[in-house]
Design an enzyme around this catalytic site. Structure first.
Site, short mmCIF file in Angstrom:
data_model
loop_
_atom_site.label_atom_id
_atom_site.label_comp_id
_atom_site.label_asym_id
_atom_site.label_seq_id
_atom_site.Cartn_x
_atom_site.Cartn_y
_atom_site.Cartn_z
N GLU A 1 45.95 42.28 26.25
CA GLU A 1 44.55 41.83 26.41
C GLU A 1 43.82 41.65 25.08
O GLU A 1 43.17 40.62 24.86
CB GLU A 1 43.77 42.84 27.26
CG GLU A 1 44.26 42.93 28.68
CD GLU A 1 43.39 43.85 29.53
OE1 GLU A 1 42.17 43.70 29.56
OE2 GLU A 1 43.96 44.75 30.18
N LEU B 1 31.67 36.20 40.80
CA LEU B 1 30.58 35.21 40.73
C LEU B 1 30.72 34.20 41.86
O LEU B 1 31.83 33.82 42.23
CB LEU B 1 30.61 34.52 39.36
CG LEU B 1 30.34 35.47 38.18
CD1 LEU B 1 30.73 34.82 36.85
CD2 LEU B 1 28.87 35.91 38.16
N GLY C 1 34.12 48.37 27.51
CA GLY C 1 33.96 47.28 26.55
C GLY C 1 34.98 47.22 25.44
O GLY C 1 34.69 46.72 24.35
N THR C 2 36.22 47.70 25.71
CA THR C 2 37.23 47.58 24.64
C THR C 2 37.59 46.11 24.39
O THR C 2 37.91 45.75 23.25
CB THR C 2 38.50 48.39 24.96
OG1 THR C 2 39.13 47.85 26.12
CG2 THR C 2 38.20 49.86 25.15
N ASN C 3 37.54 45.28 25.42
CA ASN C 3 37.80 43.85 25.19
C ASN C 3 36.66 43.20 24.42
O ASN C 3 36.89 42.34 23.58
CB ASN C 3 38.05 43.13 26.52
CG ASN C 3 39.48 43.34 26.99
OD1 ASN C 3 40.42 42.80 26.40
ND2 ASN C 3 39.65 44.14 28.03
N ASN D 1 38.04 34.51 31.83
CA ASN D 1 38.17 35.90 32.30
C ASN D 1 39.49 36.45 31.80
O ASN D 1 40.48 35.73 31.70
CB ASN D 1 38.17 35.92 33.84
CG ASN D 1 38.34 37.32 34.40
OD1 ASN D 1 37.67 38.27 33.95
ND2 ASN D 1 39.21 37.48 35.37
N ASP E 1 40.25 34.94 40.41
CA ASP E 1 41.47 34.92 39.59
C ASP E 1 42.32 33.67 39.83
O ASP E 1 43.52 33.66 39.54
CB ASP E 1 42.32 36.19 39.81
CG ASP E 1 41.59 37.45 39.37
OD1 ASP E 1 40.85 37.40 38.37
OD2 ASP E 1 41.76 38.50 40.02
N HIS F 1 42.36 39.17 32.84
CA HIS F 1 42.82 39.96 33.99
C HIS F 1 44.07 40.73 33.59
O HIS F 1 44.98 40.16 32.96
CB HIS F 1 43.11 39.03 35.18
CG HIS F 1 43.53 39.80 36.39
ND1 HIS F 1 42.62 40.47 37.18
CD2 HIS F 1 44.76 40.06 36.91
CE1 HIS F 1 43.27 41.09 38.14
NE2 HIS F 1 44.57 40.86 38.00
N GLU G 1 35.92 28.93 41.71
CA GLU G 1 35.40 29.60 42.91
C GLU G 1 36.41 30.54 43.57
O GLU G 1 36.06 31.34 44.42
CB GLU G 1 34.86 28.56 43.91
CG GLU G 1 35.88 27.65 44.55
CD GLU G 1 36.39 26.53 43.64
OE1 GLU G 1 35.99 26.47 42.46
OE2 GLU G 1 37.19 25.72 44.13
C1 GAR Z 1 40.35 45.50 31.38
O1 GAR Z 1 41.64 45.99 31.58
C2 GAR Z 1 40.16 44.16 32.06
O2 GAR Z 1 41.29 43.34 31.98
C3 GAR Z 1 39.92 44.59 33.48
O3 GAR Z 1 39.10 45.73 33.36
C4 GAR Z 1 39.33 46.39 32.12
C5 GAR Z 1 38.01 46.51 31.37
O4 GAR Z 1 38.15 47.26 30.20
N1 GAR Z 1 39.32 43.53 34.23
C6 GAR Z 1 39.57 43.32 35.52
O5 GAR Z 1 40.29 44.03 36.18
C7 GAR Z 1 38.88 42.10 36.11
N2 GAR Z 1 39.50 41.71 37.36
P1 GAR Z 1 37.10 47.14 28.99
O6 GAR Z 1 35.69 47.32 29.57
O7 GAR Z 1 37.47 48.29 28.09
O8 GAR Z 1 37.27 45.80 28.35
#
Ligand code: GAR
Length: 202
Positions: free
Chosen positions: A181, A94, A12-14, A108, A151, A110, A148
């Site tokens: 990000e 989804l 969950g850093t994002n 999202n 990415d 990515h 759908e």
């Molecule tokens: C992040 O790097 C995000 O971009 C990636 O997973 C990580 C989650 O980190 N997401 C994907 O790869 C989705 N296709 P976080 O839980 O620390 O935010």
């Protein structure tokens, strides 16, 4: 105000970047009112709790099927009158049924420059492993609307990040998070929240 739900699966850093951006005023047109985790043990749930944000778990294994998993999420989104859904490290794809119900209402993040290293099977560290084994010298992150096609939705923001000699997937992942990000996700969420808020006011 645009009512935001953040869907997570891990650290969950994002999510934290979004919470911090809300506190600092970078996100001012929306409010995170709900966090939904697909994993009961995700640290992201602690982050939500520490920020005083309601949270819930929707776990596919516990619920027995992908349909029940999506039904639970949709029930929560309705209950909290959510306008904008943000996938922030959410590790489930989804269905078309789900994404069609929220056109241009799901974002999202990515960890690559789409259309490189994206689509089914490219998530988390795997994306950075693929970038390093291909040998690209520039990678980055993308925020896009979710449709759908995994990415495949319209791109909202992108930021490039340099690959350096000696990078490991972990080092590269951290640099992409820090330099891209955690910056573009809050900016994109504010941009789309502002647009939704303006539409709601008309
Ligand atoms: C992040 O790097 C995000 O971009 C990636 O997973 C990580 C989650 O980190 N997401 C994907 O790869 C989705 N296709 P976080 O839980 O620390 O935010």
């Amino acid at each position: 105000m645009t009512r935001i739900a953040v869907l997570v699966s891990g650290g969950g850093t994002n999510l934290q970047a979004l919470i911090d951006a809300q506190k600092s005023g970078i996100i001012k047109s929306g409010e995170i009112v709900l966090v939904i985790s697909s994993q009961p043990t995700a640290y992201a749930l602690e982050r939500a709790k520490n920020a005083g944000i309601d949270s819930a778990v929707a776990n596919k294994k516990e619920l027995g099927s992908h349909e029940a998993f999506e039904a639970k999420i949709r029930g929560l989104l309705d209950e909290y009158k959510i306008d904008l859904i943000v996938l922030a490290g959410f590790m489930s794809i989804l269905s078309e049924d789900f994404t069609k119900a929220y056109p241009k209402r799901i974002l999202n993040v990515h960890p690559s420059l789409i259309p490189s290293f994206c689509g089914a099977g490219f998530y988390g560290l795997r994306v950075h492993e693929a970038a390093l084994s291909y040998g690209v010298k520039v990678t980055g992150a993308t925020v896009h609307f979710v449709n759908e096609i995994p990415d495949g939705g319209e791109i909202v923001m992108q930021k490039a990040v340099c690959v350096k000699d000696g990078d490991t997937p972990e080092i590269l992942q951290r640099r992409v998070m820090e330099e891209a990000e955690w910056k573009i996700l809050p900016e994109a969420v504010e941009k789309v929240s502002y647009e939704i808020k303006t539409q709601k006011e008309v």
